[in-house]
Design an enzyme around this catalytic site. Structure first.
Site, PDB file in Angstrom:
ATOM      1  N   ASP A  32       0.886  -0.977   0.191  1.00 28.75           N
ATOM      2  CA  ASP A  32      -0.126  -0.202   0.096  1.00 28.75           C
ATOM      3  C   ASP A  32       0.633   1.335   0.072  1.00 28.75           C
ATOM      4  OD1 ASP A  32      -3.011   1.302   0.480  1.00 28.75           O
ATOM      5  OD2 ASP A  32      -1.700   1.976   1.988  1.00 28.75           O
ATOM      6  N   GLU A  34       1.112   5.635   0.425  1.00 31.27           N
ATOM      7  CA  GLU A  34       0.393   6.415  -0.094  1.00 31.27           C
ATOM      8  C   GLU A  34       1.348   8.597  -0.228  1.00 31.27           C
ATOM      9  OE1 GLU A  34      -1.846   7.306   2.349  1.00 31.27           O
ATOM     10  OE2 GLU A  34      -2.249   5.040   3.241  1.00 31.27           O
ATOM     11  N   HIS A 173      -5.500   4.692   6.790  1.00 30.13           N
ATOM     12  CA  HIS A 173      -4.878   5.374   5.823  1.00 30.13           C
ATOM     13  C   HIS A 173      -3.558   5.798   6.418  1.00 30.13           C
ATOM     14  CE1 HIS A 173      -8.355   6.631   3.051  1.00 30.13           C
ATOM     15  NE2 HIS A 173      -9.541   7.123   4.240  1.00 30.13           N
ATOM     16  N   ASP A 178      -2.555  -0.401   6.249  1.00 28.01           N
ATOM     17  CA  ASP A 178      -3.609  -0.105   4.926  1.00 28.01           C
ATOM     18  C   ASP A 178      -2.986  -1.847   4.010  1.00 28.01           C
ATOM     19  OD1 ASP A 178      -4.797   1.734   5.836  1.00 28.01           O
ATOM     20  OD2 ASP A 178      -4.484   2.934   3.553  1.00 28.01           O
TER      21      ASP A 178
END
Length: 604
Positions: A32, A34, A173, A178
């Site tokens: 994952d 960001e 998040h 995540d």
């Protein structure tokens, strides 16, 4: 970052056949990201989190902040909680990416909305000049949509799925949280598809696309096929041939027809009709390609587009008249240029060549003792018109020059075209120069095509070898442009005895026409050098070989590493053939492609 000792050695990079690995023994790396925004080209990664799992056991975790080289937008800070101060001292992506790729090496990459995460990772690899691996990628969004109905899962957002499927970690998040939540979602979805007979990575990859149960049910047709190169034939209910194709790996290629990777409507229809798949194992890709061409002609299967027009080629030839002119025909004679897919293309090129060789374009039939007397014209007149009537003897240099041009004994017409382009350019007639440039490129490419194929078709026997990539050799026996025999010598096997066996069993090829020779009257090369003093009589350029087959052979011979074992005569193109102008043609093509781009830039 932690990475406990795995139960066994990490898997190597997956290839297609490794997809048969059971799911419980498949290594997944769930990742994952960001980021500073949603655009892989304009935005940057701020955090990477990944979890490596196999058989339900966590093998390791990877987590790090990444310095994006810019401020984190306030809207992103509000969602993720990652501030500019937090990433200020973090390593840049150029330092982080190699470590992540090593962590994920040999595993199946999994992400929730994988297109987003993979796009950012690929963009980061491109910016840091890092090679991106060809790993299998699974998307839990697509898997969830495939497994869960909309009534059960109205939303496939990670937070909604984590709650629905009882994930032990709730997404926040933040990348690692995540990724952990996605692991739980993945395991829950795999548990559900197991009840539908999906137990291996192959079956999971096949299950993801939306394909009909009937299409999937026919996978058994590929089960007994070998993994060798060859030709496959789909047969219908009446044992008719529906479709013919080639493959480097027969089982892998045929299996694709029963998965979602096959999206063509015609092929899905063909698969629905198929009742069995026949195959022919071949020594290598050249033999497979040649056998496919021959089978297409023999069976004309309805689902092969190529089989609908097996004799679509056109040729430019000289007519058999006292005053020869060009004719566009299906069957080539000795003085032929081609093949062309379109009759209009052939006719247009014939007009251009006639203009620069002085060949007549008028339709008048003239007797042997007659005289050609077309009146001169400023535009569009007969190229043979010079103001006075001419006899067959005075006209003879024009068809002789055409024969020399086609055979590669003279390139004087090509040089005349280049001189005319230069004249137009000096006079600043740039549009006329561009039109003639494009026509010249077409002439050069047509001449090169004929001369290259004729060079192969001229040789009575040529034996060539190509490395098979595993220490052995692939052999081809070529006779008059046709593949007469093929075989292999694996590593450790003496190659020459294998070659002799292939030659002894090779097909006998009788070329079309005969091998008599005659003078090329009036043909001279550059600087008035005498042309080659003979040409075959009544022998078409390819000696009756199929243009498609001769082209396959020529491309195979042009591959890097091919060696000629022996040949009855030299494999060569003519000295004054179009091959020497191919460099100019490539530059001209580049210029022609660049002009529209320049016009679009000016108009924007």
């Amino acid at each position: 970052m932690s990475d406990p000792a795995p139960r066994k050695a990490a898997a190597q990079q997956l290839v297609f056949d490794d997809l048969d690995t059971p799911l419980y023994d498949t290594t997944f790396v769930v990742v994952d990201l960001e980021t500073t925004g949603t655009s892989p080209g304009a935005d940057m990664i701020t955090e990477i989190g990944a979890v490596k799992v196999r058989g339900g056991e966590v093998l390791g975790e990877f987590a790090t902040l990444v310095n994006p080289g810019r401020a984190v937008p306030p809207a992103i800070v509000q969602v993720t909680g990652i501030t500019t101060a937090m990433v200020y001292a973090a390593p840049p992506i150029e330092s982080v990416l190699p470590g992540f790729l090593e962590f994920a090496s040999g595993a199946v990459l999994v992400a929730h909305n994988a297109r987003f995460d993979m796009a950012f990772l690929r963009a980061a690899a491109a910016r840091s000049d890092t090679t991106w691996p060809t790993a299998t990628v699974l998307c839990t969004v697509k898997l969830a949509r495939r497994v869960l109905g909309r009534d059960e899962a109205p939303s496939v957002r990670l937070s909604a799925l984590a709650q629905l499927l009882g994930a032990s970690t709730q997404p926040t998040h933040r990348a690692l949280d995540d990724a952990r939540a996605t692991v739980d979602v993945l395991h829950a979805l795999i548990a559900r598809v197991g009840n539908q007979g999906v137990h291996s990575l192959t079956e999971l990859v096949d299950y993801l696309p939306d394909i009909t149960p009937r299409q999937r049910a026919k996978r058994f047709l590929a089960a007994d096929l070998p993994t060798a190169p060859g030709v496959y034939l789909f047969r219908g209910p009446a044992d008719e041939v529906l479709y013919i194709g080639t493959a480097v790996n027969l089982r892998r290629r045929v299996r694709n027809y029963f998965t979602g990777s096959e999206t063509r409507g015609r092929m899905k229809e063909m698969v629905s009709l198929a009742t069995r798949v026949d195959h022919v194992v071949c020594a290598h890709a050249l033999e497979a390609g040649v056998r496919e061409l021959r089978l297409l002609v023999a069976h004309t299967p309805p689902y092969n587009r190529r089989s609908k027009f097996p004799k679509r080629a056109w040729w430019i030839t000289l007519t058999d008249e006292p005053f020869p002119r060009f004719s566009v025909v299906r069957t080539p004679n000795r003085d032929a240029l081609g093949p062309f897919n379109s009759r209009a293309d052939a006719a247009e090129l014939a007009v251009v060549i006639a203009e620069y060789t002085g060949l007549r374009t008028c339709g008048t039939r003239l007797p042997r003792r007659g005289r050609h007397a077309c009146p001169p014209a400023v535009v569009g007149g007969c190229p043979a018109a010079n103001g006075v009537p001419i006899s067959t003897e005075e006209y003879a240099p024009a068809p002789a020059l055409v024969r020399a041009l086609f055979a590669g004994y003279s390139d004087a017409p090509v040089r005349a075209m280049l001189d005319r382009i230069e004249t137009h350019s000096r006079a600043e007639h740039f549009e006329a120069a561009a039109r003639l440039r494009d026509r010249t490129v077409a002439v050069i490419r047509a001449l090169r095509r004929t001369q290259r194929l004729a060079a192969v078709a001229r040789i009575a026997e040529l034996i060539a070898a190509h490395p098979d990539g595993a220490g052995g050799w692939e052999f081809a026996v070529i006779r008059y442009g046709r593949l007469a025999g093929a075989g292999n010598a694996v590593r450790g096997v003496p190659p020459m005895p294998v070659v002799e066996q292939i030659v002894a069993a090779a097909e006998t090829v009788i070329p079309e026409g005969d091998n008599a020779r005659s003078d090329v009257a009036g043909a001279t090369g550059p600087e008035n050098e005498p042309a080659q003093d003979w040409v075959p009589v009544n022998v078409p350029p390819l000696r009756g070989a199929s243009p498609e087959e001769a082209a396959l052979v020529a491309r195979w011979l042009a591959r890097a590493g091919v060696r000629i074992v022996r040949t009855t005569e030299g494999y060569r193109e003519p000295m004054y053939g179009a091959g020497r102008w191919m460099g100019w043609a490539e530059v001209a093509d580049t210029a022609a492609r660049a002009q529209p781009a320049a016009d679009a830039y000016i108009d924007r």
